[in-house]
Scaffold this motif. Structure first.
Motif, PDB file in Angstrom:
ATOM      1  N   THR A  86     -28.295  56.904 -81.598  1.00 31.96           N
ATOM      2  CA  THR A  86     -27.665  57.827 -80.657  1.00 31.96           C
ATOM      3  C   THR A  86     -27.031  58.972 -81.423  1.00 31.96           C
TER       4      THR A  86
ATOM      5  N   THR B  30     -22.411  54.832 -77.836  1.00 34.84           N
ATOM      6  CA  THR B  30     -22.969  53.886 -78.806  1.00 34.84           C
ATOM      7  C   THR B  30     -22.302  52.522 -78.750  1.00 34.84           C
TER       8      THR B  30
ATOM      9  N   ASN C 179     -24.270  49.194 -77.655  1.00 30.14           N
ATOM     10  CA  ASN C 179     -24.293  48.180 -78.708  1.00 30.14           C
ATOM     11  C   ASN C 179     -23.790  46.843 -78.172  1.00 30.14           C
TER      12      ASN C 179
ATOM     13  N   LYS D 132     -18.610  47.575 -84.144  1.00 26.68           N
ATOM     14  CA  LYS D 132     -19.864  48.291 -84.381  1.00 26.68           C
ATOM     15  C   LYS D 132     -19.901  48.952 -85.750  1.00 26.68           C
TER      16      LYS D 132
ATOM     17  N   ASN E  49     -27.016  50.113 -86.200  1.00 26.14           N
ATOM     18  CA  ASN E  49     -26.869  51.367 -85.468  1.00 26.14           C
ATOM     19  C   ASN E  49     -26.678  52.543 -86.417  1.00 26.14           C
TER      20      ASN E  49
ATOM     21  N   HIS F 114     -26.200  57.236 -86.317  1.00 25.95           N
ATOM     22  CA  HIS F 114     -26.236  58.539 -85.643  1.00 25.95           C
ATOM     23  C   HIS F 114     -27.149  59.509 -86.387  1.00 25.95           C
TER      24      HIS F 114
ATOM     25  N   HIS G 213     -32.224  53.986 -77.595  1.00 20.80           N
ATOM     26  CA  HIS G 213     -31.683  55.349 -77.652  1.00 20.80           C
ATOM     27  C   HIS G 213     -30.962  55.652 -76.352  1.00 20.80           C
TER      28      HIS G 213
END
Length: 297
Positions: free
Chosen positions: A60, A66, A70, A88, A112, A114, A133
């Motif tokens: 993301t 996020t 998540n 996260k 995860n 960015h 996404h």
């Protein structure tokens, strides 16, 4: 997990704000790997990360929901509506200095980032690992990112006003760079690698959580009963996560800033009429060829 939080607290206390690391015209938060190795090497390390064919990657742009997606995905994987006891940030590729720590994660590993699609671990792409996404109205992202940047100035080095941050966003000088470049990269990847990427909308997830959860569960090939989907929807409501989910940013001021509002349309509390017109003009030009349909409320 308590140890992880204690480590996070000590790290934050030992650091000072520094200019944002930069590579190829894009700035990044000054997370430890980026401070220690430089942005170019940190990104290379992410690209060369040894993926497993069962890894699930959440991709993301910053402030797109996020933490929420998540947590939802974690519950689906664990087949429970209980909040995960992990933060996260502990599985975010940009924050990990030694990737061997991920060896102890239970399969499937939920990771995860960015970072733009072009920096994703090569193995994730070669093995067609599942990618989730979430896309969000960029006006709300901009407003949320401003608040986050003011609070998290150790890693984002921002001490300015809303007007100053708005200008950073418009010129793609905020951490992670251009939202347009990020989203266009994901959109192209969906065409290049059919069935590998699941795209969901923050706004649609808010409006009909159970429907979107079912879509995600089907993508992950995880059978779920209607009651399970209902329980997960309730457990991942903003109010429940705001009050009960572990938030490492509470170490900063006792309040935390990850779960601030979670609203649709909060941008209206920040944008001036002139800023909104300027934003709309840029959005229309930069995103006119996109197939993504976003909700501006």
């Amino acid at each position: 997990m308590a140890l992880d939080l204690e480590k996070i607290k000590k790290i934050r206390e030992s650091l000072e704000p520094v200019p944002l690391p930069e590579h190829d015209g894009v700035c990044y938060p000054s997370f430890l790997p980026f401070r220690e190795k430089g942005a170019e090497q940190a990104l290379k390390d992410i690209t060369n990360f040894q993926s497993s064919d069962t890894d699930i990657m959440i991709c993301t742009y910053a402030k797109s929901g996020t933490h929420w997606i998540n947590e939802i995905t974690s519950m689906l994987i664990r087949k429970t509506a209980e909040l995960d006891n992990k933060d996260k940030a502990t599985t975010m590729l940009e924050t990990i200095s030694d990737f061997s720590v991920t060896d102890d994660l239970q399969s499937p590993r939920l990771l995860n980032t960015h970072c733009q699609f072009r920096y994703l671990p090569k193995g994730q792409i070669v093995q067609r690992g599942k990618i989730i996404h979430m896309i969000r109205n960029p006006k709300d992202i901009c407003a949320s990112y401003y608040y986050h940047s003011r609070k998290d100035n150790i890693f984002l080095s921002f001490f300015g006003t809303w007007n100053e941050f708005f200008d950073l966003w418009m010129s793609a000088k905020c951490a992670y760079g251009s939202w347009y470049t990020y989203e266009k990269g994901i959109e192209q990847a969906e065409k290049d690698y059919p069935c590998m990427i699941f795209t969901c909308s923050y706004e649609e997830m808010k409006k009909d959580t159970e429907r979107e959860l079912k879509r995600l569960a089907d993508f992950l090939e995880i059978p779920c009963t209607e009651s399970t989907l209902e329980d997960i929807a309730k457990a991942t409501s903003f109010q429940n996560m705001q009050h009960h989910k572990l938030d490492s940013t509470k170490e900063l001021d006792g309040k935390g800033f990850i779960y601030r509002k979670g609203e649709i349309g909060d941008w209206k509390n920040y944008f001036t009429v002139a800023q909104n017109e300027r934003f709309d003009e840029q959005y229309t030009e930069r995103f006119k060829d996109s197939t993504y349909k976003l909700t501006f409320e």
